[in-house]
Every structure is written in C-alpha cells, then in structure tokens.
Design a protein around this motif. Structure first.
Motif, short mmCIF file in Angstrom:
data_model
loop_
_atom_site.label_atom_id
_atom_site.label_comp_id
_atom_site.label_asym_id
_atom_site.label_seq_id
_atom_site.Cartn_x
_atom_site.Cartn_y
_atom_site.Cartn_z
N VAL A 21 95.06 -68.18 -19.81
CA VAL A 21 95.79 -68.99 -20.57
C VAL A 21 95.43 -69.05 -22.06
O VAL A 21 96.29 -69.12 -22.96
N ALA A 26 98.54 -70.45 -25.77
CA ALA A 26 99.31 -71.59 -25.42
C ALA A 26 99.21 -72.40 -26.55
O ALA A 26 98.46 -72.22 -27.59
N ILE A 30 95.83 -77.11 -26.34
CA ILE A 30 95.24 -76.56 -24.93
C ILE A 30 94.43 -75.48 -24.93
O ILE A 30 93.36 -75.36 -24.47
N THR A 31 94.65 -74.46 -26.12
CA THR A 31 93.92 -73.41 -26.35
C THR A 31 92.36 -73.84 -26.87
O THR A 31 91.31 -73.13 -26.39
N ASN A 330 105.30 -69.41 -30.43
CA ASN A 330 104.42 -69.61 -29.30
C ASN A 330 104.31 -70.84 -28.68
O ASN A 330 103.57 -71.14 -27.81
N THR A 331 105.21 -71.92 -29.13
CA THR A 331 105.36 -73.01 -28.43
C THR A 331 106.48 -72.98 -27.51
O THR A 331 106.75 -74.26 -26.97
N TRP A 335 104.41 -68.98 -22.82
CA TRP A 335 102.87 -68.94 -22.51
C TRP A 335 102.73 -69.25 -21.08
O TRP A 335 101.73 -68.56 -20.52
N PRO A 336 103.29 -70.06 -20.48
CA PRO A 336 102.96 -70.23 -19.05
C PRO A 336 103.46 -68.93 -18.25
O PRO A 336 102.72 -68.49 -17.27
N SER A 339 100.79 -66.47 -18.73
CA SER A 339 99.64 -66.91 -17.80
C SER A 339 99.62 -66.56 -16.42
O SER A 339 98.85 -66.21 -15.94
#
Length: 377
Positions: A21, A26, A30-31, A330-331, A335-336, A339
């Motif tokens: 992730v 992310a 979160i990152t 990247n928002t 990204w999920p 992952s």
C-alpha cells in the motif's frame, strides 16, 4: 492437541500488505502512517525467533541467514539484471518517465552489467532499482541479524550481564551509533546508504528478542491497541520518519517509539485474527508465509494496473515506466487497485507455479512407473 499459533505469520502478512500500500502511493496521511512502523515490523518479527542457543552455534544461524536472505537476493537480483535491457525493449521501462522525484533509469552498457553483477555478489547492491527497488531489505536484515549475533556473543562472553540487559545494551549502542552518525556525518562506505538502515535493523531485531523474553508479561488489550493507533496517527500527521531517516536528532526517539507502537498494534490485531478460524485468518497466514514472493514481484505486478490507468486516462503509453506507480492523480481510486494487484498477482503466480510443478511431478511419476513396467515385461 494445541493448534499452531500463527500470530507472527499474520503480523508478517499485514506488514507486507502495508508495504505494498505504501509503494502504491496512497494518500499522504495513509502513506505516512504506514511508513512510521511497517519496516520495523519485519525486523522485530525476525528477532522474535532468535534463540540464545546460537551464541554457542553461530554458524548455524549465519548459514540460515545466508540461505534465506543472501541466496534469494543474488538469485533474483541477477535475474532482474539480465532482464533490465529487455524491460526497455518491451516498453516496461524508458528514459522519459521515472520516479516521483524525476529520476529515470537507462539501459545498461556491458560495463554497467559487469559492475552491477560484481556489486550484487560482493556488497548486495547493484540491483535494478526500478524493478527491484525494495531489495535493500535483504541486505539490511542479513547484516542486522548477523551483527546482532556477533555483538550479543561478544557482550555475553565478556560481561556478566543477563540476557535482557545484554540485548538492551545492543539496542542502546545502535541508537548511540546513529546519533554519532547524525552528529559527524560518518558513513560506512562499504555498505550502500551508509549503513543507516542496517543499524536501525539491529535495534529492532533486538526489540524482537526482548519482546519474546517478556511476552508473557505483556497484557494486550483493546485500549492499548487504540492508544497505539492514535499515537501513530499523530506521528503520521507530524510526518515522523520511518527507517529511511531524515538524519534528524528527533529520529533517535521517534522511530523507536513509532516502530514499537506499530508492533504492539499489529501484534494485537494479529492475535485476535489468529484466535478465530476463518478465511481472513487463512488468507493472512498464507500471505505471511509467502511474503518473499510479494516482496520480489509486486513492482512488476504494478505494471498491470499502470497499463489500465494509462488506458483509463488516455495517458502516454510510455508512462508505464513510472516507478513505482504512475505519478498522475494519486488521490484517485487506483491506489487500492495497485495494492490489491500488488499482493494478489504474485501469490496467484506462486499458486499456479506450484500447481504446474505438482502436475509435472505427477506426470513424470506416471511416466517412470510406465517405463519401469515396460522394462519388466
């Protein structure tokens, strides 16, 4: 008969998911949350299984570390080295798009190839940074665990310290060396990155040893889990660093704190999952016992999602060369997907390879029996 405790396997499974992730870029909070503790998890988990018996039999421990870390590193680093220029030919890498800071990679010349090959064998560097960018962990854990053993053996033979005190002294020495590093800028030039991560690896390996010694006295509780989670959220908001340090004095207290908080938080969660039979437990155990393959192949798996993102947004096809993921919006919801695919694709490939190997083995067995029967006739 008591059932096997899979808690540490589940910890490793959660840890490798968090790593993927983080690499999927992310949202920043979160990152940051993940990076404050996710790599210490693996060093602590490795230290958890350390035994004092290795003080009198160090070669067994070292040989296992070499077999489990150096051999797969060299094997896969050489494979990726051989494939590096092929990545350019088929379009997975290019000299236009690279990492988030603008750095790019280039095809290797013959000289580059031989130089990197020597580095792979001699100091565990030289690997393909764009397709094997996380391979520093092999070197970090190998050096940290072996150096921990040597320091422990030296202290144990020269002092009358009890085991917990000896391990604590090693942890203190690791932090002291890091402080000296920050103060003077001295670097161990023989080790890439100046030996920075490896020293922190020694510290967290020692934390794992200590945790195992005092595990029976630690009373895990949901309130402690909530407290750890809240403190780590604060650390993420303050942008406290992980093992890729900023070289600041605050790292001397912040990283030990966040690393230990992360371990307590994830270990509690893993223990609760372990206590209940079910698909989630089985899945995390499987992931945790096969972290090597996710670790090695997740960046390649990201390319699958990158191709989909390029098609979705109509981006230049060369952007598939971005490392580790495409640096565009990247928002969004990609990204999920990065992952999930980064974890699932390597494991699906592993399952397919094992089934194929089993099929081939069965066919060979049938062929041998048939051949033996024909000879007997």
């Amino acid at each position: 008969m008591a059932t096997r405790n899979y808690t540490i396997s589940i910890v490793k499974g959660i840890g490798i998911i968090l790593m993927v992730v983080g690499h999927a870029e992310a949202p920043w909070f979160i990152t940051n949350f993940i990076y404050t503790f996710h790599m210490p998890l693996f060093f602590i988990a490795a230290g958890y299984f350390f035994s004092r018996k290795y003080l009198s039999d160090p070669w067994t421990f070292i040989s296992r570390r070499v077999k489990g870390l150096y051999v797969p590193f060299v094997t896969w680093a050489v494979i990726f080295l051989l494939l590096h220029n092929l990545w350019f030919r088929i379009g997975l890498l290019n000299e236009v798009y690279g990492n988030a800071t603008g750095g790019v990679t280039h095809p290797y010349t013959e000289g580059d190839f031989w130089y990197r090959l020597v580095c792979i064998f001699t100091n565990m560097s030289g690997y393909d940074e764009f397709m094997a960018g996380a391979f520093w962990f092999f070197r970090g854990l190998l050096l940290a665990s072996v150096l921990f053993l040597l320091l422990y053996k030296l202290i144990d033979s020269r002092t009358g310290l009890r085991p917990a005190a000896a391990v604590s002294l090693i942890c203190v020495l690791a932090v002291a060396f890091t402080a000296f590093h920050i103060r003077t800028g001295v670097r161990v030039s023989a080790v890439p990155n100046g030996f920075w991560r490896e020293v922190w690896g020694i510290f967290f390996f020692g934390v794992g040893v200590l945790y195992r010694q005092f595990e029976s006295r630690i009373r895990e509780h949901w309130a402690l889990f909530v407290l750890c989670f809240a403190l780590l959220c604060g650390a993420a908001w303050l942008r406290l660093c992980g093992m890729n340090n900023h070289g600041m004095y605050r790292d001397l207290w912040s990283l030990p704190l966040t690393g230990c908080l992360g371990w307590l938080m994830v270990h509690y969660l893993a223990s609760k999952i372990n206590a209940r039979e079910g698909r989630l437990r089985n899945l995390l155990v499987f992931i945790g016992e096969n972290t090597l393959y996710v670790f090695i192949l997740h960046i390649i798996a990201f390319k699958i999602v990158s191709a989909a993102k390029i098609a979705y947004y109509g981006l230049p096809h060369e952007m598939i060369g971005c490392h580790m993921v495409i640096h565009y919006n990247n928002t969004d919801f990609f990204w999920p997907i990065y992952s999930v695919v980064g974890v699932a694709a390597p494991l699906l490939a592993l399952v397919a390879a094992r089934r194929m190997r089993g099929y081939v083995a069965r066919r060979l067995s049938v062929w041998r029996r048939t051949a033996a029967a024909d000879v007997a006739k």
